[in-house]
Every structure is written in C-alpha cells, then in structure tokens.
Design a protein around this motif. Structure first.
Motif, PDB file in Angstrom:
ATOM      1  N   VAL A 209       0.855  -1.182   0.000  1.00 10.48           N
ATOM      2  CA  VAL A 209       0.000   0.000   0.000  1.00 10.48           C
ATOM      3  C   VAL A 209       0.895   1.237   0.000  1.00 10.48           C
ATOM      4  CG1 VAL A 209      -1.731   1.330   1.289  1.00 10.48           C
ATOM      5  CG2 VAL A 209      -1.902  -1.166   1.162  1.00 10.48           C
ATOM      6  N   VAL A 210       0.538   2.213  -0.827  1.00 10.40           N
ATOM      7  CA  VAL A 210       1.319   3.438  -0.967  1.00 10.40           C
ATOM      8  C   VAL A 210       0.409   4.638  -0.756  1.00 10.40           C
ATOM      9  CG1 VAL A 210       2.930   4.721  -2.424  1.00 10.40           C
ATOM     10  CG2 VAL A 210       2.617   2.253  -2.783  1.00 10.40           C
ATOM     11  N   SER A 211       0.776   5.533   0.160  1.00  8.37           N
ATOM     12  CA  SER A 211       0.029   6.785   0.288  1.00  8.37           C
ATOM     13  C   SER A 211       0.724   7.874  -0.525  1.00  8.37           C
ATOM     14  CB  SER A 211      -0.084   7.205   1.751  1.00  8.37           C
ATOM     15  OG  SER A 211       1.194   7.398   2.340  1.00  8.37           O
ATOM     16  N   GLY A 212      -0.019   8.945  -0.832  1.00 10.76           N
ATOM     17  CA  GLY A 212       0.531   9.946  -1.741  1.00 10.76           C
ATOM     18  C   GLY A 212       0.887   9.302  -3.060  1.00 10.76           C
ATOM     19  N   ALA A 213       0.054   8.351  -3.508  1.00 17.42           N
ATOM     20  CA  ALA A 213       0.433   7.462  -4.606  1.00 17.42           C
ATOM     21  C   ALA A 213       0.491   8.150  -5.962  1.00 17.42           C
ATOM     22  CB  ALA A 213      -0.532   6.276  -4.667  1.00 17.42           C
ATOM     23  N   ALA A 214      -0.176   9.279  -6.122  1.00 15.14           N
ATOM     24  CA  ALA A 214      -0.134   9.987  -7.399  1.00 15.14           C
ATOM     25  C   ALA A 214       0.982  11.024  -7.427  1.00 15.14           C
ATOM     26  CB  ALA A 214      -1.477  10.653  -7.687  1.00 15.14           C
ATOM     27  N   GLY A 215       1.779  11.090  -6.372  1.00 13.32           N
ATOM     28  CA  GLY A 215       2.896  12.026  -6.315  1.00 13.32           C
ATOM     29  C   GLY A 215       4.144  11.460  -6.954  1.00 13.32           C
ATOM     30  N   ALA A 216       5.213  12.239  -6.893  1.00 14.18           N
ATOM     31  CA  ALA A 216       6.451  11.884  -7.583  1.00 14.18           C
ATOM     32  C   ALA A 216       7.062  10.597  -7.061  1.00 14.18           C
ATOM     33  CB  ALA A 216       7.451  13.026  -7.456  1.00 14.18           C
ATOM     34  N   VAL A 217       7.046  10.398  -5.744  1.00 17.39           N
ATOM     35  CA  VAL A 217       7.621   9.180  -5.152  1.00 17.39           C
ATOM     36  C   VAL A 217       6.631   8.036  -5.207  1.00 17.39           C
ATOM     37  CG1 VAL A 217       8.527   8.148  -3.035  1.00 17.39           C
ATOM     38  CG2 VAL A 217       9.177  10.479  -3.647  1.00 17.39           C
ATOM     39  N   GLY A 218       5.407   8.296  -4.773  1.00 14.59           N
ATOM     40  CA  GLY A 218       4.417   7.227  -4.646  1.00 14.59           C
ATOM     41  C   GLY A 218       4.119   6.509  -5.942  1.00 14.59           C
ATOM     42  N   GLY A 219       4.034   7.254  -7.043  1.00 16.25           N
ATOM     43  CA  GLY A 219       3.739   6.614  -8.315  1.00 16.25           C
ATOM     44  C   GLY A 219       4.827   5.657  -8.752  1.00 16.25           C
ATOM     45  N   VAL A 220       6.074   5.988  -8.458  1.00 14.24           N
ATOM     46  CA  VAL A 220       7.198   5.110  -8.808  1.00 14.24           C
ATOM     47  C   VAL A 220       7.225   3.893  -7.883  1.00 14.24           C
ATOM     48  CG1 VAL A 220       9.696   4.968  -9.111  1.00 14.24           C
ATOM     49  CG2 VAL A 220       8.493   7.071  -9.699  1.00 14.24           C
ATOM     50  N   VAL A 221       6.959   4.109  -6.590  1.00 15.45           N
ATOM     51  CA  VAL A 221       6.922   2.990  -5.641  1.00 15.45           C
ATOM     52  C   VAL A 221       5.942   1.925  -6.109  1.00 15.45           C
ATOM     53  CG1 VAL A 221       6.231   2.283  -3.316  1.00 15.45           C
ATOM     54  CG2 VAL A 221       7.619   4.337  -3.624  1.00 15.45           C
ATOM     55  N   GLY A 222       4.731   2.353  -6.453  1.00 13.09           N
ATOM     56  CA  GLY A 222       3.716   1.388  -6.867  1.00 13.09           C
ATOM     57  C   GLY A 222       4.099   0.624  -8.114  1.00 13.09           C
ATOM     58  N   GLN A 223       4.706   1.315  -9.069  1.00 11.34           N
ATOM     59  CA  GLN A 223       5.099   0.639 -10.310  1.00 11.34           C
ATOM     60  C   GLN A 223       6.227  -0.362 -10.075  1.00 11.34           C
ATOM     61  OE1 GLN A 223       4.910   3.190 -14.099  1.00 11.34           O
ATOM     62  NE2 GLN A 223       5.154   4.720 -12.489  1.00 11.34           N
ATOM     63  N   ILE A 224       7.186   0.002  -9.238  1.00 11.34           N
ATOM     64  CA  ILE A 224       8.266  -0.937  -8.939  1.00 11.34           C
ATOM     65  C   ILE A 224       7.715  -2.155  -8.213  1.00 11.34           C
ATOM     66  CG2 ILE A 224      10.422  -1.292  -7.667  1.00 11.34           C
ATOM     67  CD1 ILE A 224      11.124   1.622  -8.189  1.00 11.34           C
ATOM     68  N   ALA A 225       6.779  -1.930  -7.297  1.00 11.54           N
ATOM     69  CA  ALA A 225       6.162  -3.050  -6.580  1.00 11.54           C
ATOM     70  C   ALA A 225       5.456  -3.990  -7.561  1.00 11.54           C
ATOM     71  CB  ALA A 225       5.190  -2.538  -5.530  1.00 11.54           C
ATOM     72  N   LYS A 226       4.800  -3.438  -8.584  1.00 16.26           N
ATOM     73  CA  LYS A 226       4.161  -4.282  -9.595  1.00 16.26           C
ATOM     74  C   LYS A 226       5.208  -5.057 -10.392  1.00 16.26           C
ATOM     75  CE  LYS A 226       0.663  -4.896 -10.724  1.00 16.26           C
ATOM     76  NZ  LYS A 226      -0.254  -6.019 -10.295  1.00 16.26           N
ATOM     77  N   ILE A 227       6.316  -4.396 -10.734  1.00 19.46           N
ATOM     78  CA  ILE A 227       7.398  -5.076 -11.456  1.00 19.46           C
ATOM     79  C   ILE A 227       7.906  -6.273 -10.651  1.00 19.46           C
ATOM     80  CG2 ILE A 227       9.807  -4.806 -12.213  1.00 19.46           C
ATOM     81  CD1 ILE A 227       9.049  -1.896 -12.997  1.00 19.46           C
ATOM     82  N   LYS A 228       7.895  -6.136  -9.322  1.00 20.75           N
ATOM     83  CA  LYS A 228       8.377  -7.201  -8.432  1.00 20.75           C
ATOM     84  C   LYS A 228       7.297  -8.232  -8.105  1.00 20.75           C
ATOM     85  CE  LYS A 228      12.523  -5.565  -8.211  1.00 20.75           C
ATOM     86  NZ  LYS A 228      13.643  -6.303  -8.834  1.00 20.75           N
ATOM     87  N   GLY A 229       6.140  -8.134  -8.753  1.00 22.17           N
ATOM     88  CA  GLY A 229       5.113  -9.166  -8.602  1.00 22.17           C
ATOM     89  C   GLY A 229       4.181  -8.999  -7.421  1.00 22.17           C
ATOM     90  N   CYS A 230       4.064  -7.793  -6.907  1.00 23.64           N
ATOM     91  CA  CYS A 230       3.196  -7.540  -5.752  1.00 23.64           C
ATOM     92  C   CYS A 230       1.811  -7.078  -6.195  1.00 23.64           C
ATOM     93  CB  CYS A 230       3.804  -6.472  -4.845  1.00 23.64           C
ATOM     94  SG  CYS A 230       5.390  -6.938  -4.145  1.00 23.64           S
ATOM     95  N   ARG A 231       0.864  -7.184  -5.271  1.00 19.95           N
ATOM     96  CA  ARG A 231      -0.445  -6.553  -5.443  1.00 19.95           C
ATOM     97  C   ARG A 231      -0.338  -5.160  -4.830  1.00 19.95           C
ATOM     98  NH1 ARG A 231      -5.228  -5.706  -2.790  1.00 19.95           N
ATOM     99  NH2 ARG A 231      -7.044  -5.613  -4.185  1.00 19.95           N
ATOM    100  N   VAL A 232      -0.756  -4.133  -5.579  1.00 20.29           N
ATOM    101  CA  VAL A 232      -0.497  -2.759  -5.167  1.00 20.29           C
ATOM    102  C   VAL A 232      -1.791  -1.957  -5.053  1.00 20.29           C
ATOM    103  CG1 VAL A 232       0.725  -0.628  -5.716  1.00 20.29           C
ATOM    104  CG2 VAL A 232       1.764  -2.839  -6.280  1.00 20.29           C
ATOM    105  N   VAL A 233      -1.920  -1.282  -3.921  1.00 13.54           N
ATOM    106  CA  VAL A 233      -3.054  -0.394  -3.672  1.00 13.54           C
ATOM    107  C   VAL A 233      -2.513   1.001  -3.403  1.00 13.54           C
ATOM    108  CG1 VAL A 233      -5.017   0.127  -2.161  1.00 13.54           C
ATOM    109  CG2 VAL A 233      -4.476  -2.255  -2.742  1.00 13.54           C
ATOM    110  N   GLY A 234      -3.020   1.988  -4.114  1.00 12.27           N
ATOM    111  CA  GLY A 234      -2.595   3.361  -3.923  1.00 12.27           C
ATOM    112  C   GLY A 234      -3.648   4.174  -3.202  1.00 12.27           C
ATOM    113  N   ILE A 235      -3.205   5.097  -2.358  1.00 11.93           N
ATOM    114  CA  ILE A 235      -4.094   6.033  -1.681  1.00 11.93           C
ATOM    115  C   ILE A 235      -3.797   7.423  -2.238  1.00 11.93           C
ATOM    116  CG2 ILE A 235      -4.824   7.013   0.533  1.00 11.93           C
ATOM    117  CD1 ILE A 235      -3.728   4.476   1.875  1.00 11.93           C
ATOM    118  N   ALA A 236      -4.834   8.090  -2.751  1.00  9.92           N
ATOM    119  CA  ALA A 236      -4.658   9.410  -3.354  1.00  9.92           C
ATOM    120  C   ALA A 236      -5.929  10.225  -3.162  1.00  9.92           C
ATOM    121  CB  ALA A 236      -4.319   9.282  -4.841  1.00  9.92           C
TER     122      ALA A 236
END
Length: 333
Positions: A151-178
């Motif tokens: 889970v990533v907060s501030g997910a549409a921001g500069a850091v959060g958006g990259v965190v979520g994408q990297i987590a997907k690349i690593k095979g995780c299920r990703v939930v963003g809070i925005a």
C-alpha cells in the motif's frame, strides 16, 4: 546577465507564506577557478523543502536566513573553470531556486545528465531524487516479496507513483491512496495499480477493508497522520512500514501527531523504519540504469506537472501541500 533568486527571509509558522521569501535580482558573476556557471532550466519542488526551512536538528542543515532556497535543479553549463565540466554539459545538482548557479560543482553535488536519453525534467522525477527515494525505500527497506500486498500513500505524487510501479514489477499486489477520483483512475488505468482509495471520497478504513481483505504486508508512507493510523490497523504479521514522509504534518503549528495505533507493530512483530535518500548516493547510478531499462521496456511510466515561471515559486510550492500537483512538480524557469 541578471539572476533572479528566492532567498529565505523568515522561518515559517504553519504554512509557508510569500513573505517568507525575498525575491531579488543580482548580476551573474564570472566563474572563478574551480567554479562553473549553470543556466537553470527546471527546478524541483519537493515536500522535503518545507522541513529544510525549519531551524533545528535534522538529516541536513537548515537553509539559513538570507540564503538561496535549497532545491534540486537541472541546467546547462555556460561557463566553466574546472576540468570536470565543459560548456554545454547538462547537469543535476542542488542549484537552489534561482535562474543561474555560480560556484563549486562539488558543493551542490553536480553530476552530468543526458537530455538525449530522457527529457531534462525527468532527471528531477523518476531518474532523480524522487525515483531514487522510491527505488531504495521500497526495495531495500520495504523488502517486498512476490504476491505480497503493498500500500502506498501519496500514490499519485512523484515518489508514490514510482513505488507502486516498482512493486508491480516485483510481482506484488499494489493499492494506492490518493486524493480525488481522477488521480485514482490514473493510478489504476495508466500506472497499473491493482486498486486505489480516494481518501477525499471514501472513508479510509472502509477503503482499506475493501482493497486489502488479506491485510497489508508493506506500507510506504508519504503522508503520516490519520492515514498512517488507519493502515496500522490492517498490517499483517512481519509487515514493513517505510517512513518516507509525513506531508499531512509538515505545516502543523502544534506538535506532530504520532501513530496512536503503534502497538499494532508489537502485536504483528512488524517493523517501521525511516529512510533518507542521500544514504544511498553511492548506488544512484546502479538504480538509474535499472529504472531507465524499465522505462525503455514500458514497465515504468513518468508524469511531470510543469509550471512555467520562477516567479510562481511561492504559490507553486504550496500545490504540494494542497494535493494539487499531478505527478512530479517542477518549475520551468
């Protein structure tokens, strides 16, 4: 040549005001031995800047009253009196909120960037400090495993958006809070998040229950406050909470609100750890190469929110704290 600079005039109480800076115009001096003159093209605006304005102990010295406001930037070398950089080189460094930087390259951490590989503004986002924060914060502190829920907060921001994408690349299920339906739609439809919670339109507890039925394994926290408290009620055994920032608390005039649900860490034998991107400076090159590869493969997308004009700096900075930016916030000088 004339240089427009924003100097710190006062330490803010609560939200920064326009009067907390002084905008001045000065002549651009010639470079001395060991120095360069850099024409700044883009200035990075980051939540960390609010902390740099405060007096007191932190991971970096505060900006001094009367000094140019610290900020990352990219620009072009137009004069050089050092063998390390040539006229025409494009560089990234902490040039500050000004049109020209004159001084030592080492003093502001200059390194060369290539505008033929990526647009200059991207070196302030995915390929800059926010991207490095996301990369090392998630992979070395969050330690995500395939199949886990991140889970990533501030997910549409500069850091959060990259965190979520990297987590997907690593095979995780990703939930963003925005904040806002458009941002949540962007996270799912464009960045590939599995789900999103609009904290402005949905109760955060209900949103976490809806999207994280099996709990949270890694939480990358950019906002702190009530959202951190809510996520702590949903963490799994041995969860990892990455403390990257607490933007909801930066402009408080009272004490920072800590997590009231911290005993969930004890119950679940979980770990909460803070990160500072500068700790990984020696490995920035390695991370940039890997992320550039992901961009080339279409696995990692970038979005910059560009505002024109250095004179807009005080108002543009406040966009960060009002949730008005959509992607990496930069000023085009």
């Amino acid at each position: 040549m004339k240089n427009t600079q924003f100097l710190l005039a006062a330490r803010p109480e609560g939200e920064p005001k326009k009067t907390d800076w002084e905008c001045v115009e000065v002549d651009v001096p010639a470079a001395q031995d060991g120095e360069v003159v850099v024409k700044v093209h883009y200035i990075s605006l980051d939540p960390a800047m609010r902390g740099w304005m405060n007096e007191g102990k932190s991971y970096i010295e505060p900006v001094q009253i009367g000094a140019v406001m610290r900020a990352g930037a990219v620009g072009e070398v137009i004069e050089s009196k050092t063998p390390d950089f040539s006229v025409g080189d494009h560089v990234y460094g902490h040039c500050g909120v000004q049109k020209y930087y004159v001084g030592s390259p080492k003093a502001v951490g200059f390194h060369k960037v290539d505008p033929n590989i990526a647009p200059l503004e991207r070196y302030l986002g995915v390929l800059g400090m926010p991207g490095m924060t996301a990369y090392f914060g998630l992979l070395e502190t969050g330690l995500p495993k395939e199949g886990e829920t991140v889970v990533v907060s501030g997910a549409a921001g500069a850091v959060g958006g990259v965190v979520g994408q990297i987590a997907k690349i690593k095979g995780c299920r990703v939930v963003g809070i925005a904040g806002g339906a458009d941002k949540c739609k962007y996270l799912v439809d464009e960045l590939g998040f599995d789900d999103a919670i609009d904290y402005k339109g949905e109760d955060i507890h209900q949103g976490l229950k809806r999207t994280c039925a099996k709990g949270v394994d890694v939480y990358f926290d950019n906002v702190g406050g009530d959202i951190l408290d809510a996520v702590l009620t949903r963490i799994n055994m041995r969860a990892r909470i990455v403390v990257c920032g607490a933007i909801s608390q930066y402009n408080n005039t009272t004490a920072v609100k800590g997590p009231s649900n911290y005993l969930s860490l004890l119950i679940n034998r979980a770990r909460m750890e803070g990160i500072v991107v500068f700790d990984n400076a020696a490995n920035y090159g390695k991370a940039a190469v890997e992320m550039a590869g992901w961009i080339a493969e279409g696995k990692l997308k970038a979005k910059e929110h560009i505002v024109e004009g250095i004179e807009t700096f005080p108002e543009t900075l406040m966009m960060l704290f009002k949730g008005e930016n959509f992607g990496k916030l930069v000023i085009k000088v």
